[in-house]
Design a protein around this motif. Structure first.
Motif, mmCIF file in Angstrom:
data_model
loop_
_atom_site.group_PDB
_atom_site.id
_atom_site.type_symbol
_atom_site.label_atom_id
_atom_site.label_comp_id
_atom_site.label_asym_id
_atom_site.label_seq_id
_atom_site.Cartn_x
_atom_site.Cartn_y
_atom_site.Cartn_z
ATOM 1 N N VAL A 15 124.412 13.915 37.939
ATOM 2 C CA VAL A 15 123.615 12.746 37.569
ATOM 3 C C VAL A 15 123.566 11.736 38.713
ATOM 4 O O VAL A 15 122.498 11.210 39.072
ATOM 5 N N ILE A 16 124.755 11.446 39.296
ATOM 6 C CA ILE A 16 124.800 10.489 40.400
ATOM 7 C C ILE A 16 123.975 10.995 41.588
ATOM 8 O O ILE A 16 123.209 10.256 42.222
ATOM 9 N N HIS A 17 124.111 12.285 41.884
ATOM 10 C CA HIS A 17 123.362 12.884 42.996
ATOM 11 C C HIS A 17 121.850 12.781 42.753
ATOM 12 O O HIS A 17 121.080 12.439 43.657
ATOM 13 N N ALA A 18 121.421 13.067 41.523
ATOM 14 C CA ALA A 18 120.003 12.997 41.188
ATOM 15 C C ALA A 18 119.474 11.573 41.330
ATOM 16 O O ALA A 18 118.365 11.362 41.845
ATOM 17 N N LEU A 19 120.260 10.577 40.897
ATOM 18 C CA LEU A 19 119.839 9.176 41.027
ATOM 19 C C LEU A 19 119.700 8.780 42.493
ATOM 20 O O LEU A 19 118.737 8.100 42.876
ATOM 21 N N ILE A 20 120.667 9.205 43.317
ATOM 22 C CA ILE A 20 120.604 8.877 44.750
ATOM 23 C C ILE A 20 119.367 9.511 45.389
ATOM 24 O O ILE A 20 118.653 8.882 46.177
ATOM 25 N N VAL A 21 119.106 10.779 45.039
ATOM 26 C CA VAL A 21 117.941 11.470 45.587
ATOM 27 C C VAL A 21 116.651 10.754 45.194
ATOM 28 O O VAL A 21 115.740 10.561 46.011
ATOM 29 N N MET A 22 116.561 10.333 43.930
ATOM 30 C CA MET A 22 115.353 9.648 43.463
ATOM 31 C C MET A 22 115.151 8.318 44.169
ATOM 32 O O MET A 22 114.035 7.971 44.568
ATOM 33 N N ILE A 23 116.236 7.568 44.364
ATOM 34 C CA ILE A 23 116.132 6.261 45.032
ATOM 35 C C ILE A 23 115.705 6.442 46.489
ATOM 36 O O ILE A 23 114.809 5.756 46.982
ATOM 37 N N ARG A 29 109.003 7.315 50.451
ATOM 38 C CA ARG A 29 107.567 7.432 50.178
ATOM 39 C C ARG A 29 106.820 6.143 50.502
ATOM 40 O O ARG A 29 105.622 6.158 50.768
ATOM 41 N N LYS A 30 107.534 5.011 50.481
ATOM 42 C CA LYS A 30 106.891 3.742 50.819
ATOM 43 C C LYS A 30 106.746 3.549 52.324
ATOM 44 O O LYS A 30 105.947 2.738 52.775
ATOM 45 N N ARG A 31 107.520 4.322 53.099
ATOM 46 C CA ARG A 31 107.572 4.103 54.535
ATOM 47 C C ARG A 31 106.822 5.167 55.340
ATOM 48 O O ARG A 31 106.494 4.938 56.501
ATOM 49 N N ILE A 32 106.574 6.342 54.741
ATOM 50 C CA ILE A 32 105.998 7.446 55.509
ATOM 51 C C ILE A 32 104.490 7.560 55.260
ATOM 52 O O ILE A 32 103.943 6.939 54.339
ATOM 53 N N ASP A 33 103.835 8.375 56.082
ATOM 54 C CA ASP A 33 102.389 8.600 55.941
ATOM 55 C C ASP A 33 102.092 9.392 54.675
ATOM 56 O O ASP A 33 102.941 10.122 54.158
ATOM 57 N N ASP A 34 100.827 9.274 54.218
ATOM 58 C CA ASP A 34 100.409 10.010 53.021
ATOM 59 C C ASP A 34 100.519 11.518 53.210
ATOM 60 O O ASP A 34 100.793 12.259 52.267
ATOM 61 N N ASP A 35 100.319 11.979 54.454
ATOM 62 C CA ASP A 35 100.364 13.418 54.717
ATOM 63 C C ASP A 35 101.732 14.017 54.455
ATOM 64 O O ASP A 35 101.859 15.213 54.165
ATOM 65 N N ASN A 36 102.787 13.184 54.569
ATOM 66 C CA ASN A 36 104.152 13.700 54.411
ATOM 67 C C ASN A 36 104.762 13.399 53.044
ATOM 68 O O ASN A 36 105.889 13.799 52.768
ATOM 69 N N LYS A 37 104.031 12.678 52.196
ATOM 70 C CA LYS A 37 104.590 12.317 50.891
ATOM 71 C C LYS A 37 104.813 13.536 50.012
ATOM 72 O O LYS A 37 105.792 13.616 49.274
ATOM 73 N N GLY A 38 103.908 14.491 50.099
ATOM 74 C CA GLY A 38 104.072 15.715 49.315
ATOM 75 C C GLY A 38 105.307 16.485 49.736
ATOM 76 O O GLY A 38 106.033 17.039 48.894
ATOM 77 N N THR A 39 105.582 16.498 51.043
ATOM 78 C CA THR A 39 106.763 17.204 51.546
ATOM 79 C C THR A 39 108.037 16.539 51.049
ATOM 80 O O THR A 39 108.993 17.215 50.639
#
Length: 308
Positions: A15-23, A29-39
């Motif tokens: 659970v803790i690992h999943a929360l960290i990954v999501m955060i 996703r707010k910092r990278i280009d749209d082309d890399n968001k899917g990756t």
């Protein structure tokens, strides 16, 4: 003493690992280009279901793809699957009838004022369709004389068409079908000239549509009448009416290819493969091979999967 092999510790870690990954994913996703968001999203999903291993495998695959140029390969494949082949058969026949035409659009984009004026004036008596497109290039030219010649030619052509339309209307005789055909020919050449603005084009289309709807039921039918009626409906975005006109043409003149070809063109524009098939079947059944226009015969053959 804490026993990390107990199930609840594994659940807590997951659970803790999943929360960290999501955060981390949301921040990235707010910092990278749209082309890399899917990756990044793909890496996050892999990491959630395979903690630690997912991160390692995902990052390794990402770096390997970068080194191998996978994105470039994907772009090339995307170009390949979206490639629309040219109808070379049609172009061959088109070119054979246009050998003497000069590249007017290219010439009007150059800075040779003398040649531009000559080309513009030549449009007055030429049979080139969509003259308005070339004249509009002249109107936006940097040469003031070219702009003047283009505007004058546009006015001359418009006046000529209006007078020709008036004369053909006055000559219209219900007892002389050829007079109606001449009038329709003027309308169609005027509409195809491209010299009218949007409002003028709409006005002329409405007039022509009304003329055809009123006259066609009263006259002896001919294939070109249904073709003209269907074409003006297409221009007016009345697809159902156009479909009925082309169907009527095919029903009234089953050995004439025009109705079938127009229906195929209409259905193909809508990607309506279901309705194309029975039209092709009727075309092959009722129309002779030599009656199908050469510039369309090859394409029809490929669509029907049948050697003509």
């Amino acid at each position: 003493m804490v026993n990390f092999q107990e199930p609840y510790w594994l659940i807590f870690f997951y659970v803790i690992h999943a929360l960290i990954v999501m955060i981390v994913t949301l921040l990235l996703r707010k910092r990278i280009d749209d082309d890399n968001k899917g990756t990044i999203t793909w890496l996050a999903i892999t990491s959630v279901f395979l903690p630690v291993i997912g991160e390692l495998l995902g990052l390794a695959a990402w770096f390997a793809a970068k080194l191998a140029g996978t994105n470039h390969m994907i772009d090339e494949y995307d170009d390949y699957v979206n490639f629309t082949p040219l109808n070379l058969e049609y172009l061959r026949y088109e070119a054979s009838s246009s050998m003497d035409l000069s590249p007017i659009s290219d010439a009007l984009l150059r800075n040779d004022g003398v040649n531009q004026k000559e080309l513009i004036v030549s449009l007055i008596n030429s049979d080139i369709a969509n003259k308005g497109r070339h004249l509009n290039l002249g109107l936006t030219n940097n040469n003031s004389e070219t702009v003047h010649y283009a505007a004058t030619t546009m006015n001359v052509l418009s006046t000529r068409f209006e007078k020709e339309l008036e004369h053909a209307t006055n000559e219209l005789d219900p007892e002389a079908p050829m007079s109606f055909e001449r009038l329709c020919n003027v309308y169609e050449r005027y509409l195809a000239s491209g010299i009218l603005d949007e409002n003028g084009q709409e006005r002329l289309e409405k007039q022509y549509e009304q003329l055809l709807e009123e006259a066609v039921p009263k006259l002896d039918k001919a294939p070109w009448m249904y073709r003209s009626l269907g074409d003006i409906y297409v221009r007016r975005n009345k697809r159902e009416e156009a479909e009925r006109a082309y169907h009527e043409m095919a029903d009234q003149f089953p050995s004439h290819p025009g109705g079938y070809l127009k229906l195929i063109e209409l259905y193909y524009a809508r990607r309506d493969w279901k309705n194309i098939k029975p039209v092709l079947t009727d075309l092959f059944q009722y129309v002779k091979e030599e009656d199908i226009p050469e510039n369309q015969r090859f394409i029809i053959q490929q669509m029907g999967g049948k050697a003509l």
